[in-house]
Design an enzyme around this catalytic site. Structure first.
Site, PDB file in Angstrom:
ATOM      1  N   TYR A  10       0.847  -1.326  -0.121  1.00 45.13           N
ATOM      2  CA  TYR A  10       0.136  -0.148  -0.122  1.00 45.13           C
ATOM      3  C   TYR A  10       0.871   1.259   0.055  1.00 45.13           C
ATOM      4  O   TYR A  10       0.281   2.320  -0.038  1.00 45.13           O
ATOM      5  CB  TYR A  10      -0.813  -0.047   1.291  1.00 45.13           C
ATOM      6  CG  TYR A  10      -0.098  -0.094   2.205  1.00 45.13           C
ATOM      7  CD1 TYR A  10       0.405   0.880   3.220  1.00 45.13           C
ATOM      8  CD2 TYR A  10       0.084  -1.374   3.232  1.00 45.13           C
ATOM      9  CE1 TYR A  10       1.223   0.757   4.166  1.00 45.13           C
ATOM     10  CE2 TYR A  10       1.051  -1.472   4.169  1.00 45.13           C
ATOM     11  CZ  TYR A  10       1.255  -0.518   5.014  1.00 45.13           C
ATOM     12  OH  TYR A  10       2.023  -0.719   5.869  1.00 45.13           O
ATOM     13  N   GLY A  11       2.013   1.101   0.130  1.00 46.64           N
ATOM     14  CA  GLY A  11       3.051   2.223  -0.003  1.00 46.64           C
ATOM     15  C   GLY A  11       4.154   2.257  -0.859  1.00 46.64           C
ATOM     16  O   GLY A  11       3.932   2.156  -1.974  1.00 46.64           O
ATOM     17  N   LEU A  13       6.334   0.293  -1.698  1.00 44.67           N
ATOM     18  CA  LEU A  13       6.410  -0.921  -2.781  1.00 44.67           C
ATOM     19  C   LEU A  13       5.672  -0.787  -3.917  1.00 44.67           C
ATOM     20  O   LEU A  13       5.968  -1.584  -4.816  1.00 44.67           O
ATOM     21  CB  LEU A  13       6.252  -2.178  -1.907  1.00 44.67           C
ATOM     22  CG  LEU A  13       7.207  -2.578  -0.914  1.00 44.67           C
ATOM     23  CD1 LEU A  13       6.978  -3.709   0.168  1.00 44.67           C
ATOM     24  CD2 LEU A  13       8.545  -2.897  -1.300  1.00 44.67           C
ATOM     25  N   GLU A  85      10.737  -4.041   5.644  1.00 42.22           N
ATOM     26  CA  GLU A  85       9.735  -3.780   6.580  1.00 42.22           C
ATOM     27  C   GLU A  85      10.139  -3.882   8.021  1.00 42.22           C
ATOM     28  O   GLU A  85       9.469  -3.772   8.982  1.00 42.22           O
ATOM     29  CB  GLU A  85       8.550  -4.477   6.270  1.00 42.22           C
ATOM     30  CG  GLU A  85       7.805  -4.087   4.877  1.00 42.22           C
ATOM     31  CD  GLU A  85       7.440  -2.617   4.762  1.00 42.22           C
ATOM     32  OE1 GLU A  85       7.513  -1.862   5.459  1.00 42.22           O
ATOM     33  OE2 GLU A  85       7.304  -2.400   3.430  1.00 42.22           O
TER      34      GLU A  85
END
Length: 159
Positions: A10-11, A13, A85
């Site tokens: 969602y970011g 990546l 992450e």
């Protein structure tokens, strides 16, 4: 191959974002974009810290249905994603249900990275539906961050 894992990103990546190379670089292992999707549940997604990092928090029902992409990744690629992450220390990769944005939407089980032990102050920020390129203007890549960047966004764990 049965050892492939579906990951909802969602970011940074996502395609066109600063860390997408981990999903598009063959040295990171086999990956395949499956679809665009939204989380089935609402979650708080914010951009915070000195590094302008996107954080999705595991607080179902609060926030918005977050938009992102689903990838199928091999174990080798998953190692690189977990390292970025800092799983399971800062983010925890855990199950997440998404709804595909195909012409015939379907529910899909995958995993996503959720911020561990978020500070209450993050819940005072504006919840985003989607992490956009505008959000990346202040983003600081991992190699340029300090330990305090992430530590300031999480609560200390009591052992």
């Amino acid at each position: 191959m049965s050892n492939l894992v579906k990951i909802f990103v969602y970011g940074t990546l996502k395609q066109g974002f600063p860390n997408h190379h981990l999903l598009s670089n063959p040295l990171s292992g086999t990956t395949k974009l499956l679809c665009s999707a939204r989380t089935e549940n609402c979650y708080p997604l914010v951009v915070a810290s000195d590094a302008a990092i996107p954080f999705m928090m595991d607080i179902p029902g609060k926030g918005q249905r977050v938009k992102g992409e689903v990838y199928e990744v091999c174990p080798q690629a998953l190692v690189h994603l977990d390292k970025l992450e800092d799983h399971p220390r800062w983010y925890r990769r855990q199950p997440c249900q998404v709804v595909t944005e195909d012409s015939e939407p379907e529910l899909m089980s995958c995993e996503a990275y959720f911020l561990m032990n978020p500070k209450d102050s993050l819940l005072q920020k504006t919840f985003l539906e989607e992490y956009s390129l505008d959000c990346t203007k202040e983003y600081v890549r991992v190699e340029g961050r300090t330990y305090i960047d992430l530590r300031s966004q999480t609560q200390s764990l009591q052992m």
